[in-house]
Write a protein that holds these residues in place. Structure first.
Motif, short mmCIF file in Angstrom:
data_model
loop_
_atom_site.label_atom_id
_atom_site.label_comp_id
_atom_site.label_asym_id
_atom_site.label_seq_id
_atom_site.Cartn_x
_atom_site.Cartn_y
_atom_site.Cartn_z
N PHE A 117 82.29 -55.62 38.69
CA PHE A 117 81.15 -54.73 38.48
C PHE A 117 81.16 -53.58 39.49
N ASP A 118 80.63 -52.42 39.03
CA ASP A 118 80.47 -51.28 39.92
C ASP A 118 79.08 -51.32 40.59
N ILE A 119 78.08 -51.70 39.81
CA ILE A 119 76.70 -51.63 40.30
C ILE A 119 75.92 -52.87 39.85
N VAL A 120 75.24 -53.51 40.78
CA VAL A 120 74.32 -54.59 40.43
C VAL A 120 72.90 -54.11 40.73
N VAL A 121 72.03 -54.20 39.73
CA VAL A 121 70.62 -53.83 39.92
C VAL A 121 69.83 -55.13 40.04
N VAL A 122 69.18 -55.32 41.19
CA VAL A 122 68.51 -56.61 41.46
C VAL A 122 67.00 -56.46 41.25
N ASP A 248 70.31 -39.51 38.82
CA ASP A 248 69.79 -39.38 40.20
C ASP A 248 70.41 -40.44 41.11
N VAL A 249 70.43 -41.67 40.60
CA VAL A 249 70.94 -42.79 41.39
C VAL A 249 72.44 -42.62 41.66
N LEU A 250 73.19 -42.22 40.62
CA LEU A 250 74.65 -42.08 40.79
C LEU A 250 74.99 -40.99 41.80
N VAL A 251 74.24 -39.90 41.76
CA VAL A 251 74.49 -38.82 42.72
C VAL A 251 74.24 -39.31 44.14
N ARG A 252 73.20 -40.14 44.30
CA ARG A 252 72.91 -40.65 45.65
C ARG A 252 73.90 -41.72 46.10
N LEU A 253 74.42 -42.49 45.14
CA LEU A 253 75.41 -43.51 45.52
C LEU A 253 76.71 -42.86 45.94
N ASP A 254 77.01 -41.74 45.30
CA ASP A 254 78.26 -41.04 45.62
C ASP A 254 77.97 -39.55 45.81
N PRO A 255 77.51 -39.20 47.01
CA PRO A 255 77.08 -37.82 47.24
C PRO A 255 78.21 -36.81 47.12
N THR A 256 79.47 -37.28 47.08
CA THR A 256 80.57 -36.32 46.97
C THR A 256 80.93 -36.05 45.51
N SER A 257 80.13 -36.62 44.56
CA SER A 257 80.46 -36.43 43.14
C SER A 257 80.35 -34.95 42.78
N PRO A 258 81.01 -34.55 41.69
CA PRO A 258 81.12 -33.12 41.38
C PRO A 258 79.78 -32.42 41.19
N ASP A 259 78.71 -33.19 40.99
CA ASP A 259 77.39 -32.57 40.79
C ASP A 259 76.99 -31.66 41.94
N ASP A 260 77.53 -31.97 43.15
CA ASP A 260 77.18 -31.18 44.32
C ASP A 260 77.72 -29.76 44.22
N ASP A 261 78.83 -29.65 43.50
CA ASP A 261 79.51 -28.37 43.43
C ASP A 261 79.24 -27.77 42.06
N ASP A 262 77.97 -27.49 41.81
CA ASP A 262 77.55 -27.16 40.46
C ASP A 262 77.54 -25.65 40.25
#
Ligand SMILES: Nc1ncnc2c1ncn2[C@@H]1O[C@H](COP(=O)(O)OP(=O)(O)OP(=O)(O)O)[C@@H](O)[C@H]1O
Ligand SMILES: [Mg+2]
Length: 269
Positions: A117-122, A248-262
């Motif tokens: 798994f990549d993400i577990v939501v508890v 929102d959650v994915l961007v925060r989990l991986d702040p280097t994702s391409p969304d930053d360079d929009d």
């Protein structure tokens, strides 16, 4: 593997609703996602239309009655699986909570889930008791739903204090993913006041951009045992709010994702 503990001091703020719909949205976005229920109330299973205490789950892992592979539930969404709390006898909830909080089962289950798994939501129970504390001890992130009503503001400090203590004593890697405003009613002045206080008084970045509105459709969905998105063939526009939350959650989990360079994308080829 990211482990997101969805926790709140107050009950009924939308933890289970958010865990379920966020987990589904993360799965649909291509993440190998698991929703893990740690609440002996069993609301997640009920929200999925399972009869009360119908399936084995976490409780059976604690007693050793079942193997992990046999309690994971597959879903219509190929990337999403669910692990419900199992058959917790209402008269022995304290014993279940003790076993969950003290024993090695929870971290060892997470370690075994990690390659798949990549993400577990508890989905945590309400309050700052031993199960929520234990979830925070094994989580990488905390996501805190805040009901848009005045009492919610009073409980934030205590929850943040617990997170600080867990981080200092047991889990230095725990980070605050953010707070998400839930049950927001833009026609109610109390709801607007809470939102305004959160947006203006809290440091930038703590409150997620996505706001979950108050809507009857959520009640209907939990009554009918389906996530909002699967309530009908053509999902209500409201269901899209969880795609936005997942983003929102994915961007925060991986702040280097391409969304930053929009930047702008050319329509013409
Ligand atoms: N945005 C919303 N608008 C309207 N109703 C909602 C919303 N979110 C959740 N609800 C309803 O409010 C009730 C409580 O929600 P939910 O079970 O998700 O909260 P919870 O924080 O998990 O509760 P508990 O603390 O008991 O575990 C449910 O009946 C649910 O359908
Ligand atoms: Mg719940």
């Amino acid at each position: 593997m990211h482990v997101i503990a969805v926790a709140s001091q107050k009950g009924g703020v939308g933890k289970t609703t958010i865990s379920l719909n966020l987990g589904l949205a993360l799965g649909r976005a291509g993440n190998r996602a698991l929703i893990l229920e740690l609440d002996a109330q069993g609301s997640l299973g009920l929200s999925l239309g399972l009869a009360d205490r119908a399936r084995p789950g976490v409780a059976e892992l604690l007693t050793g009655a079942e193997r992990l592979e046999s309690v994971l539930l597959r879903t219509r969404e190929p990337e999403l699986q669910v692990l419900t709390v199992g058959r917790v006898d209402p008269t022995t909830v304290a014993g279940f909570e003790d076993a969950l909080a003290r024993g090695p089962v929870l971290p060892s289950v997470l370690a075994r889930l990690s390659p798949d798994f990549d993400i577990v939501v508890v989905d945590c129970p309400a309050g700052l008791g031993k199960v929520t504390t234990r979830a925070l001890e094994v989580a990488t992130h905390a996501l805190l739903p805040l009901q848009a009503e005045p009492l919610a503001l009073r409980s934030i400090g205590q929850l943040l204090a617990v997170i600080d203590r867990v981080r200092a004593e047991k889990n230095p890697q725990l980070s605050l993913l953010g707070m998400v405003l839930s049950m927001f009613d833009r026609q109610a002045s109390a709801s607007l006041d809470v939102a305004e206080t959160l947006w203006t008084k809290f440091p930038d970045g703590i409150i997620l951009d996505t706001v979950i509105p108050r809507d009857e459709a959520f009640l209907e969905a939990s009554l009918r045992g389906a996530p909002l998105l699967l309530m009908q063939k053509r999902p209500p526009p409201l269901a899209r709010v969880f795609d936005q939350l997942a983003n929102d959650v994915l961007v925060r989990l991986d702040p280097t994702s391409p969304d930053d360079d929009d930047g702008p994308i050319s329509l013409l080829l």
